[in-house]
Motif scaffolding. Structure first.
Motif, PDB file in Angstrom:
ATOM      1  N   GLU A 157      28.280  29.339   6.944  1.00  0.00           N
ATOM      2  CA  GLU A 157      28.075  29.971   6.635  1.00  0.00           C
ATOM      3  C   GLU A 157      26.587  30.443   7.745  1.00  0.00           C
ATOM      4  O   GLU A 157      25.485  29.531   7.928  1.00  0.00           O
ATOM      5  N   LYS A 158      26.006  31.503   8.022  1.00  0.00           N
ATOM      6  CA  LYS A 158      25.023  32.285   8.982  1.00  0.00           C
ATOM      7  C   LYS A 158      24.358  32.800   7.896  1.00  0.00           C
ATOM      8  O   LYS A 158      23.407  33.631   8.259  1.00  0.00           O
ATOM      9  N   ALA A 159      23.051  31.444   7.707  1.00  0.00           N
ATOM     10  CA  ALA A 159      22.629  31.324   6.781  1.00  0.00           C
ATOM     11  C   ALA A 159      21.101  32.384   7.816  1.00  0.00           C
ATOM     12  O   ALA A 159      20.755  31.592   8.689  1.00  0.00           O
ATOM     13  N   LEU A 160      20.057  33.026   7.139  1.00  0.00           N
ATOM     14  CA  LEU A 160      19.181  33.475   7.545  1.00  0.00           C
ATOM     15  C   LEU A 160      17.841  33.084   6.877  1.00  0.00           C
ATOM     16  O   LEU A 160      17.649  33.288   6.159  1.00  0.00           O
ATOM     17  N   PHE A 161      16.809  32.386   8.371  1.00  0.00           N
ATOM     18  CA  PHE A 161      15.741  31.766   7.308  1.00  0.00           C
ATOM     19  C   PHE A 161      14.760  32.168   8.488  1.00  0.00           C
ATOM     20  O   PHE A 161      14.806  31.825   9.465  1.00  0.00           O
TER      21      PHE A 161
END
Length: 534
Positions: A170-174
């Motif tokens: 996933e292109k997780a956004l932090f």
């Protein structure tokens, strides 16, 4: 938007648990009413009643959370086997990622809201050198460190798992809110839990990378809290209280081990972290996911686990130093520091208000003169289904020379050394500390380095007895993805990954394709047919 689909042909184990239940009950051999310090009544269950509770009811009863280190039946495939990443898979998709120097742990949680577990891999990022190479480091007293402890990229990777067991990166956004100005933390572990009670998992990212400056160690590390903005999107939030940086409002302790639980009985999830130099730190949740840290005891600690060990309705802790006191071997080791008052593992009882008092010093595991004195990790669980919490501990010899997994049995609220499983036995000649010291010169380069860095709970053979899987660096072939199989009566067998294939399908030779989100349908169909044939 592109996604990575990992497609595997598998053979396939089983597990099923009940619904959540909260009532503050305790357990004894007979029904009775007990008064707590808060003047509330707690009904203690007979053991037979306790054993009728569902899994989640038992967790609630014992006041423990599993914080991402539990694998449930949603990771089973169509023929009943657990589908788990193999060591080769870790090398390809965790170590092989540009943000990770080497993988050192795994977590599991529902990260996309589909009711099924997903996989979170994390590791040490590139920090000593530049680009994707790990540069030089310094060594003092057999321990090594870099000039700075921040990674160049955030070494946390999330893979959602769909119904066909595609592991989708996933292109997780932090959103770091500027806290990544000087780099990123190097997580030793992850806490995955719902801190603000919005139904979406949040993150606490502890860090432990050691720095060496002017021939001196520094253990100051960035620990970050992220609250969910939406699925696969998290915002960093400020910390308050003890040992919080002025610039970025991060807790800065050396948090080698962490646990969660409602230590002040206000209905939300608090965090407890080991703290290497001053004492154990309690992080109190305001109910909205904002934490205030305070020292809750003066035990200099490297490992911690919490739970209600004495069945009084309040959380207690097992906490302690990285090492048991071991003066004879220290004489011949590179590290000369030794403090009898600090080097111990202890059981402390809680008062329900975030304070803890000494109850018991735990006995170390020994073979003759040789003490398994180093304690990388500790967890608690009711392994014998008798209604109280036992403890599993990963231990190693000094400077990680040989290792074992040991169990402490809870008897009337105190912990007694029970089953021991040696992973790598110390050499017989090491009974002489001087001979040991002639061989072991540091904590990282000798051939006896091995230990279970973290344990993950899983009832791998579906017998209602909790088993344990070791999670560690991929390089540690003697510990990573190995199992302790619970045989009952607090006795365990230590098994290698190849010995659990009747219960586990290891993701091994995966086919990787860059495709759109909907995925390669033809390959999905082929995989389903192969599963059905097997």
């Amino acid at each position: 938007m592109k996604k990575i689909f990992v497609i595997v042909i598998m053979i396939l184990s089983s597990l099923s648990w009940g619904l959540t239940f909260k009532n503050g009950k305790l357990i004894e051999d007979a029904d009775q009413i007990t008064k707590t310090q808060k003047e509330e009544n707690y009904k203690k269950l007979h053991q037979s009643e306790y054993q009728k509770l569902s899994f989640n009811e038992k967790l609630d009863y014992l006041k423990i959370t599993l914080s991402g280190n539990y694998i449930d039946k949603t990771l089973k495939n169509k023929i009943g086997k657990y589908v788990l990443p193999s060591s080769n898979w870790f090398r390809k998709y965790i170590n092989g990622d540009v943000s990770v120097f080497y993988k050192n742990g795994s977590r599991y949680g529902d990260m996309n809201g589909d009711g099924k577990l997903d996989y979170i891999g994390f590791g040490v990022g590139h920090s000593c050198g530049t680009g994707t190479t790990e540069g030089s480091f310094e060594v003092i007293e057999g321990r090594r460190g870099c000039a700075q402890n921040r990674s160049q990229k955030f070494p946390v990777l999330i893979f959602s798992i769909d119904s066909q067991f595609n592991f989708i990166k996933e292109k997780a956004l932090f959103n770091f809110k500027g806290a990544d100005k000087y780099g990123y933390p190097n997580p030793a572990g992850l806490i995955i839990d719902d801190f603000n009670n919005d139904g979406i998992n949040d993150f606490f990212v502890p860090s432990t990378r050691v720095t060496i400056t002017n021939n001196d160690f520094s253990y100051k590390s960035d620990n970050l809290t992220f609250l969910s903005n939406d699925y696969m999107s998290w915002n960093k939030v400020d910390h308050k209280g003890y040992y919080v940086s002025e610039e970025f409002k991060n807790y800065n302790g050396f948090s080698a081990n962490t646990d969660t639980g409602d230590i002040d009985n206000d209905g939300d999830i608090d965090i407890i972290t080991s703290e290497f130099q001053r004492g154990t730190t309690c992080h109190f949740n305001d109910g909205n996911g904002i934490f205030t840290s305070k020292l809750c005891n003066n035990v200099q600690s490297h490992n911690v686990t919490v739970g209600d060990f004495n069945n009084d309705g309040y959380l207690d802790m097992v906490v302690g130093h990285h090492d048991h006191y071991n003066p004879e071997y220290t004489k011949y080791s590179p590290t000369k520091w030794m403090d009898k008052n600090q080097q111990k593992i202890v059981l402390m009882y809680g008062n329900g208000k975030g304070k803890f008092s000494f109850k018991q010093k735990l006995e170390p595991f020994k073979i003759g003169n040789f003490i398994f004195s180093t304690v990388p990790h500790t967890e608690s669980f009711d392994f014998d289904n008798d209604g109280d919490l036992d403890v599993i501990m990963s231990v190693a010899g000094p400077f990680y020379s040989g290792s074992a997994l040991i169990i402490y049995e809870n008897i009337d609220g105190q912990l007694h050394l029970g089953d021991t499983n040696i992973v790598l036995e110390p050499l017989p000649e090491w009974q002489d500390p001087k001979i040991w010291g002639s061989v072991i010169k540091d904590e990282y380069s000798h051939e006896w380095v091995t230990y279970c860095g973290r344990v993950i709970f899983i009832d791998i053979n579906n017998d209602d007895l909790m088993d344990v899987m070791c999670s560690n660096t991929v390089q540690d072939k003697r510990s990573d993805n190995h199992f302790l199989i619970n045989k009952g009566n607090l006795q365990f067998d230590f098994l290698e990954p190849e010995e659990v294939t009747k219960w586990v399908t290891w993701l091994e030779d995966a086919i990787v394709a860059e495709e759109e989100i909907k995925g390669p349908d033809g390959e999905d169909i082929l995989k389903d047919l192969e599963i059905l044939i097997q």
